[in-house]
Design a protein around this motif. Structure first.
Motif, PDB file in Angstrom:
ATOM      1  N   GLU A  15      33.423 -28.482 -43.785  1.00 21.98           N
ATOM      2  CA  GLU A  15      32.136 -29.115 -44.113  1.00 21.98           C
ATOM      3  C   GLU A  15      31.066 -28.719 -43.093  1.00 21.98           C
ATOM      4  OE1 GLU A  15      33.404 -33.191 -44.195  1.00 21.98           O
ATOM      5  OE2 GLU A  15      33.999 -33.079 -46.296  1.00 21.98           O
ATOM      6  N   GLN A  16      31.436 -28.634 -41.824  1.00 24.42           N
ATOM      7  CA  GLN A  16      30.484 -28.223 -40.781  1.00 24.42           C
ATOM      8  C   GLN A  16      30.020 -26.785 -41.019  1.00 24.42           C
ATOM      9  OE1 GLN A  16      32.900 -28.805 -37.306  1.00 24.42           O
ATOM     10  NE2 GLN A  16      32.170 -30.896 -36.951  1.00 24.42           N
ATOM     11  N   LYS A  19      27.568 -26.709 -43.928  1.00 23.86           N
ATOM     12  CA  LYS A  19      26.281 -27.273 -43.506  1.00 23.86           C
ATOM     13  C   LYS A  19      25.526 -26.292 -42.617  1.00 23.86           C
ATOM     14  CE  LYS A  19      24.205 -31.443 -41.675  1.00 23.86           C
ATOM     15  NZ  LYS A  19      24.432 -32.803 -41.197  1.00 23.86           N
ATOM     16  N   GLU A  20      26.227 -25.687 -41.676  1.00 25.72           N
ATOM     17  CA  GLU A  20      25.580 -24.734 -40.771  1.00 25.72           C
ATOM     18  C   GLU A  20      25.034 -23.533 -41.535  1.00 25.72           C
ATOM     19  OE1 GLU A  20      26.392 -22.187 -36.679  1.00 25.72           O
ATOM     20  OE2 GLU A  20      27.879 -23.641 -37.343  1.00 25.72           O
ATOM     21  N   GLU A  22      24.116 -23.481 -44.648  1.00 28.78           N
ATOM     22  CA  GLU A  22      23.031 -23.905 -45.533  1.00 28.78           C
ATOM     23  C   GLU A  22      21.745 -24.224 -44.780  1.00 28.78           C
ATOM     24  OE1 GLU A  22      25.424 -25.994 -49.232  1.00 28.78           O
ATOM     25  OE2 GLU A  22      24.706 -27.253 -47.600  1.00 28.78           O
ATOM     26  N   THR A  23      21.872 -24.732 -43.574  1.00 24.85           N
ATOM     27  CA  THR A  23      20.691 -25.271 -42.896  1.00 24.85           C
ATOM     28  C   THR A  23      20.193 -24.457 -41.717  1.00 24.85           C
ATOM     29  OG1 THR A  23      22.039 -26.661 -41.463  1.00 24.85           O
ATOM     30  CG2 THR A  23      21.294 -27.631 -43.538  1.00 24.85           C
ATOM     31  N   SER A  24      20.961 -23.532 -41.226  1.00 28.40           N
ATOM     32  CA  SER A  24      20.529 -22.824 -40.019  1.00 28.40           C
ATOM     33  C   SER A  24      19.999 -21.432 -40.355  1.00 28.40           C
ATOM     34  CB  SER A  24      21.676 -22.717 -39.021  1.00 28.40           C
ATOM     35  OG  SER A  24      22.638 -21.808 -39.488  1.00 28.40           O
ATOM     36  N   THR A  25      19.369 -20.878 -39.376  1.00 33.28           N
ATOM     37  CA  THR A  25      18.846 -19.523 -39.513  1.00 33.28           C
ATOM     38  C   THR A  25      19.613 -18.593 -38.576  1.00 33.28           C
ATOM     39  OG1 THR A  25      17.143 -20.039 -37.885  1.00 33.28           O
ATOM     40  CG2 THR A  25      16.530 -20.249 -40.199  1.00 33.28           C
ATOM     41  N   ASN A  31      26.833 -15.598 -39.791  1.00 30.83           N
ATOM     42  CA  ASN A  31      27.168 -16.118 -41.109  1.00 30.83           C
ATOM     43  C   ASN A  31      28.448 -15.494 -41.650  1.00 30.83           C
ATOM     44  OD1 ASN A  31      25.467 -18.221 -42.062  1.00 30.83           O
ATOM     45  ND2 ASN A  31      23.780 -16.773 -42.252  1.00 30.83           N
TER      46      ASN A  31
END
Length: 65
Positions: A15-16, A19-20, A22-25, A31
């Protein structure tokens, strides 16, 4: 003695990762590393779930006898 991380901890890590991603750049390289880790976790978790499912099915079969 086996030093395996429990199911819930591995699921939380997955899950982390999602989330990372999806939300980080973060960089493409980061990635890709996260994606690869996620794939390993998914395969491992699916395998454990399948094993648990089979155990439940066997228990239900033996309970009917």
């Amino acid at each position: 003695m086996e030093n395996k991380v429990d199911f819930e901890t591995r699921l939380k890590r997955l899950e982390q990762i999602v989330k990372e991603m999806e939300t980080s750049t973060v960089s493409l390289d980061k990635n890709l590393v996260l994606f690869e880790e996620g794939v390993v976790l998914i395969k491992d978790l699916e395998s454990e779930l399948q094993s648990a499912k089979l155990k439940v099915e066997e228990a239900l079969k033996s309970d009917k006898k």
